[in-house]
Motif scaffolding. Structure first.
Motif, PDB file in Angstrom:
ATOM      1  N   THR A 125      28.838 -22.776 -21.133  1.00 44.77           N
ATOM      2  CA  THR A 125      27.505 -22.588 -20.708  1.00 44.77           C
ATOM      3  C   THR A 125      27.457 -21.189 -20.122  1.00 44.77           C
ATOM      4  O   THR A 125      28.223 -20.416 -19.632  1.00 44.77           O
ATOM      5  N   ILE A 126      26.026 -20.679 -20.213  1.00 45.20           N
ATOM      6  CA  ILE A 126      25.942 -19.360 -19.612  1.00 45.20           C
ATOM      7  C   ILE A 126      24.433 -19.523 -18.850  1.00 45.20           C
ATOM      8  O   ILE A 126      23.903 -20.553 -18.829  1.00 45.20           O
ATOM      9  N   GLN A 127      24.098 -18.423 -18.164  1.00 43.90           N
ATOM     10  CA  GLN A 127      23.019 -18.292 -17.328  1.00 43.90           C
ATOM     11  C   GLN A 127      21.745 -18.017 -18.114  1.00 43.90           C
ATOM     12  O   GLN A 127      21.686 -16.716 -18.575  1.00 43.90           O
ATOM     13  N   PRO A 128      20.898 -18.826 -18.610  1.00 40.93           N
ATOM     14  CA  PRO A 128      19.764 -18.330 -19.459  1.00 40.93           C
ATOM     15  C   PRO A 128      18.676 -17.610 -18.888  1.00 40.93           C
ATOM     16  O   PRO A 128      18.679 -17.468 -17.742  1.00 40.93           O
ATOM     17  N   PHE A 129      17.535 -17.352 -19.809  1.00 41.73           N
ATOM     18  CA  PHE A 129      16.405 -16.723 -19.130  1.00 41.73           C
ATOM     19  C   PHE A 129      15.820 -17.830 -18.296  1.00 41.73           C
ATOM     20  O   PHE A 129      15.594 -18.945 -18.568  1.00 41.73           O
ATOM     21  N   ALA A 130      15.174 -17.240 -17.130  1.00 44.17           N
ATOM     22  CA  ALA A 130      14.362 -18.073 -16.501  1.00 44.17           C
ATOM     23  C   ALA A 130      12.983 -17.909 -16.638  1.00 44.17           C
ATOM     24  O   ALA A 130      12.544 -17.113 -17.172  1.00 44.17           O
ATOM     25  N   GLY A 131      12.086 -18.822 -15.975  1.00 50.04           N
ATOM     26  CA  GLY A 131      10.838 -18.805 -16.026  1.00 50.04           C
ATOM     27  C   GLY A 131      10.257 -17.557 -15.256  1.00 50.04           C
ATOM     28  O   GLY A 131      10.897 -16.733 -14.713  1.00 50.04           O
ATOM     29  N   MET A 132       8.998 -17.269 -15.363  1.00 55.08           N
ATOM     30  CA  MET A 132       8.182 -16.413 -14.578  1.00 55.08           C
ATOM     31  C   MET A 132       7.101 -16.687 -13.606  1.00 55.08           C
ATOM     32  O   MET A 132       5.898 -16.704 -13.986  1.00 55.08           O
ATOM     33  N   PRO A 133       7.640 -17.271 -12.654  1.00 60.56           N
ATOM     34  CA  PRO A 133       6.653 -17.594 -11.187  1.00 60.56           C
ATOM     35  C   PRO A 133       5.828 -16.542 -10.890  1.00 60.56           C
ATOM     36  O   PRO A 133       4.607 -16.906 -10.474  1.00 60.56           O
ATOM     37  N   VAL A 134       6.005 -15.374 -11.022  1.00 60.83           N
ATOM     38  CA  VAL A 134       4.964 -14.274 -10.701  1.00 60.83           C
ATOM     39  C   VAL A 134       3.800 -14.474 -11.585  1.00 60.83           C
ATOM     40  O   VAL A 134       2.650 -13.993 -10.938  1.00 60.83           O
ATOM     41  N   LEU A 135       3.698 -15.031 -12.731  1.00 66.82           N
ATOM     42  CA  LEU A 135       2.208 -15.465 -13.319  1.00 66.82           C
ATOM     43  C   LEU A 135       1.701 -16.515 -13.016  1.00 66.82           C
ATOM     44  O   LEU A 135       0.911 -16.803 -13.592  1.00 66.82           O
ATOM     45  N   ASP A 136       2.305 -17.195 -11.832  1.00 61.02           N
ATOM     46  CA  ASP A 136       1.680 -18.462 -11.671  1.00 61.02           C
ATOM     47  C   ASP A 136       0.227 -18.514 -11.070  1.00 61.02           C
ATOM     48  O   ASP A 136      -0.618 -19.422 -10.939  1.00 61.02           O
ATOM     49  N   GLY A 137      -0.226 -17.294 -10.485  1.00 61.81           N
ATOM     50  CA  GLY A 137      -1.574 -17.040 -10.243  1.00 61.81           C
ATOM     51  C   GLY A 137      -2.660 -16.777 -11.113  1.00 61.81           C
ATOM     52  O   GLY A 137      -3.779 -16.803 -10.759  1.00 61.81           O
ATOM     53  N   VAL A 138      -2.182 -16.762 -12.445  1.00 65.34           N
ATOM     54  CA  VAL A 138      -3.252 -16.537 -13.436  1.00 65.34           C
ATOM     55  C   VAL A 138      -3.982 -17.846 -13.729  1.00 65.34           C
ATOM     56  O   VAL A 138      -3.461 -18.919 -13.754  1.00 65.34           O
TER      57      VAL A 138
END
Length: 312
Positions: A125-138
């Motif tokens: 396994t690898i460490q994949p792309f993560a989500g973008m919680p900074v956009l949660d306020g949209v």
């Protein structure tokens, strides 16, 4: 019916729809570019496998995630150039060549995997792309977008970018010309072979990124048969989209919605229907939608027609 409405109204459903649709968006746009230039690329299934493996292997050996995406695009472009040389320069059968590319790319990827990891029972396994919680306020769509990875946003941005290139730039006009009337394009000074091979390479690069999404974003490992027919779905979606990028996005989202819905209907545990019927649901609905649209689809007139310089 009430249960289905509740599922569709949930944010978790739309998070899954975008995630499922992302590789379909990349792949469908890749096929669209190839076919707009007049070349059918049935190598997409194998190119997606190769892109998934190349991107994952690069990251596994220490490269950054975006470097892995570039590696997948590069492998896809290389296979696209091979397809272009065989079909455009040598004028071989586009059907046979595409299927050959699929078999070659898939088998080579599996062989290299076995050679690289001969004694591994479970995929590394690898460490994949993560989500973008900074956009949660949209507003409204914030929770849905925040749960996605950057590759999903890239796919959404590429749709209008390709539409702009195809319909608002000289390069896009050249691609459409060689897909409709290569003789007329040649009369205007367009190098038909160069444009076609360039379009195939660009489209195949997108197919490679489509595969890389699965190993670098949706999952964190490479395993056999992970593409699971997505490439063939992309070929069908191009027809559904009438070779237009905007409709390609709509088609990918529609299929993803059907797929996400059947998964949640299975998980609901009602037991009213065999699970095989739920698995069939997205394909049956997609076939129905394709049948309704395909009759009116205006395909590129030179699609699958070899062209030799100087011919009229």
């Amino acid at each position: 019916m009430t249960e289905a409405i509740d599922i569709i109204a949930s944010s978790a459903f739309w998070i899954a729809v975008l995630r499922i649709a992302t590789p379909l968006i990349f792949g469908t746009l890749g096929v669209l570019l190839c076919e707009r230039a007049g070349v059918l690329n049935l190598g997409i299934e194998g190119i997606m496998v190769a892109g998934a493996f190349a991107g994952w292997l690069a990251v596994y050996h220490g490269a950054g995630l975006w470097t892995g995406v570039l590696a997948a695009a590069g492998v896809g472009a290389a296979l696209g150039i091979l397809h272009g040389v065989l079909t455009v320069v040598l004028a071989l059968s586009q059907h046979v060549t595409g299927l050959g590319i699929t078999l070659f790319a898939s088998s080579l990827s599996y062989y290299v995997y076995r050679v690289s990891f001969p004694k591994v029972d479970t995929p590394p396994t690898i460490q994949p792309f993560a989500g973008m919680p900074v956009l949660d306020g949209v507003p409204l769509i914030g929770p849905v977008i925040a749960a996605q990875t950057p590759l999903t946003l890239l796919a959404l941005v590429i749709v209008p970018a390709i539409a702009y290139v195809l319909y608002r730039t000289p390069a896009g006009l050249a691609v459409r010309m060689v897909g409709e009337n290569p003789a007329a394009a040649e009369g205007q000074g367009v190098d038909v072979m160069r444009v076609r091979i360039g379009a195939i390479a660009a489209g195949s690069a997108l197919m490679g990124v489509a595969g890389a999404f699965l190993t670098l974003s949706a999952f964190n490992a490479f395993f056999f048969n992970m593409i699971n027919g997505r490439g063939w779905i992309c070929v069908a979606l191009v027809v559904f989209a009438s070779w237009r990028p905007g409709k390609a996005l709509l088609g990918a989202m529609l299929f993803a919605a059907f797929d996400a819905l059947q998964l949640r209907l299975q998980q609901s545990g009602t037991g009213a229907l065999p699970y095989q019927l739920y698995l069939m649901l997205p394909y049956l609905l997609s076939i129905a939608a394709l049948a309704l649209v395909a009759r009116r689809a205006a395909y590129p007139q030179a699609l699958m027609k070899p062209y030799r310089k100087g011919e009229r």
